[in-house]
Design an enzyme around this catalytic site. Structure first.
Site, PDB file in Angstrom:
ATOM      1  N   HIS A  97     -49.489 -23.240 -52.793  1.00 39.81           N
ATOM      2  CA  HIS A  97     -48.964 -22.828 -51.494  1.00 39.81           C
ATOM      3  C   HIS A  97     -47.573 -23.422 -51.280  1.00 39.81           C
ATOM      4  O   HIS A  97     -47.243 -24.480 -51.837  1.00 39.81           O
ATOM      5  CB  HIS A  97     -49.894 -23.295 -50.378  1.00 39.81           C
TER       6      HIS A  97
ATOM      7  N   GLU B 266     -46.264 -25.037 -48.846  1.00 40.90           N
ATOM      8  CA  GLU B 266     -46.226 -26.399 -48.303  1.00 40.90           C
ATOM      9  C   GLU B 266     -46.486 -27.453 -49.381  1.00 40.90           C
ATOM     10  O   GLU B 266     -45.811 -28.480 -49.428  1.00 40.90           O
ATOM     11  CB  GLU B 266     -47.259 -26.556 -47.176  1.00 40.90           C
TER      12      GLU B 266
ATOM     13  N   CYS C 256     -52.876 -24.087 -43.729  1.00 42.28           N
ATOM     14  CA  CYS C 256     -54.326 -24.006 -43.918  1.00 42.28           C
ATOM     15  C   CYS C 256     -54.892 -25.431 -44.022  1.00 42.28           C
ATOM     16  O   CYS C 256     -54.151 -26.418 -43.974  1.00 42.28           O
ATOM     17  CB  CYS C 256     -54.643 -23.215 -45.184  1.00 42.28           C
TER      18      CYS C 256
ATOM     19  N   CYS D   4     -53.390 -27.469 -47.051  1.00 44.98           N
ATOM     20  CA  CYS D   4     -52.016 -27.923 -46.824  1.00 44.98           C
ATOM     21  C   CYS D   4     -51.945 -28.971 -45.719  1.00 44.98           C
ATOM     22  O   CYS D   4     -51.155 -29.919 -45.801  1.00 44.98           O
ATOM     23  CB  CYS D   4     -51.124 -26.736 -46.484  1.00 44.98           C
TER      24      CYS D   4
END
Length: 200
Positions: free
Chosen positions: A97, A99, A127, A130
């Site tokens: 992801h 992040e 999410c 993260c």
């Protein structure tokens, strides 16, 4: 007696004469402080917009690579130290992801896993995965654009920081470009659905 009265009158006039300017300056200073506060708020809004625009550029890069268009930027003392976007499809890894990639880059740049003075700008509410990484890396503040009604861990689905963590609790707020981020995501998934329909 007359001299004493004159002395008192003199001091009374002096005190009266300077009392008005002092009160006036207090009002000016109070107003100026308010102006400075307003200026700081405007300055903060402009800064948030600038860095979120950089995150949006990252999201558009993801879009062009056929990745879910999410971008992230980490800022340390007013300077960008890391930029990233989703690379899940390219790397065939669900943990890639924006992040997480951004946190890894920032940690390498600053040579420290503790990112205490860093602000994280992301185009979508983080999410659970993260958010956990943000907590462990001690990010000072999260600014997100659009809410994630399926996986959002700040306000949408979960409320990870509702209770204060004993070690660190990041600040968070919804920032600018909510519509732009949401529209980009909608366009991406609409395109993917159309492609999926053609295959069938």
């Amino acid at each position: 007696m007359i001299l004493n009265n004159l002395h008192i009158l003199y001091h009374t006039r002096c005190i009266t004469s300077i009392s008005f300017p002092i009160e006036s300056w207090q009002r000016v200073l109070k107003k100026n402080k308010q102006s400075k506060l307003n200026f700081k708020l405007i300055e903060m809004e402009e800064r948030n917009l600038y860095f979120m625009q950089l995150a949006m550029k990252e999201a558009k890069k993801a879009f062009e690579k056929d990745e879910v268009p999410i971008g992230c930027v980490i800022v340390h003392k007013g300077k960008v130290v890391a930029k990233a976007h989703n690379l899940v499809e390219k790397r065939k890894n669900a943990t890639e992801h924006a992040e997480l990639i951004c946190i890894e880059k920032a940690s390498k740049k600053l040579n420290d896993f503790r990112l205490n003075e860093c602000f994280l700008y992301t185009t979508l509410e983080p999410c659970l995965m993260c958010t956990g990484a943000i907590l462990l890396s001690r990010i000072k503040k999260i600014i997100y654009a659009a809410k994630d009604i399926r996986h959002g861990a700040l306000v949408s689905v979960f409320h990870v920081f509702e209770n204060k963590h004993p070690i660190h609790t990041p600040q968070f707020e919804q920032g600018p470009l909510e519509k732009e981020s949401a529209d980009l995501l909608k366009t991406f998934f609409k395109m993917k659905r159309a492609q999926h329909g053609k295959k069938n």
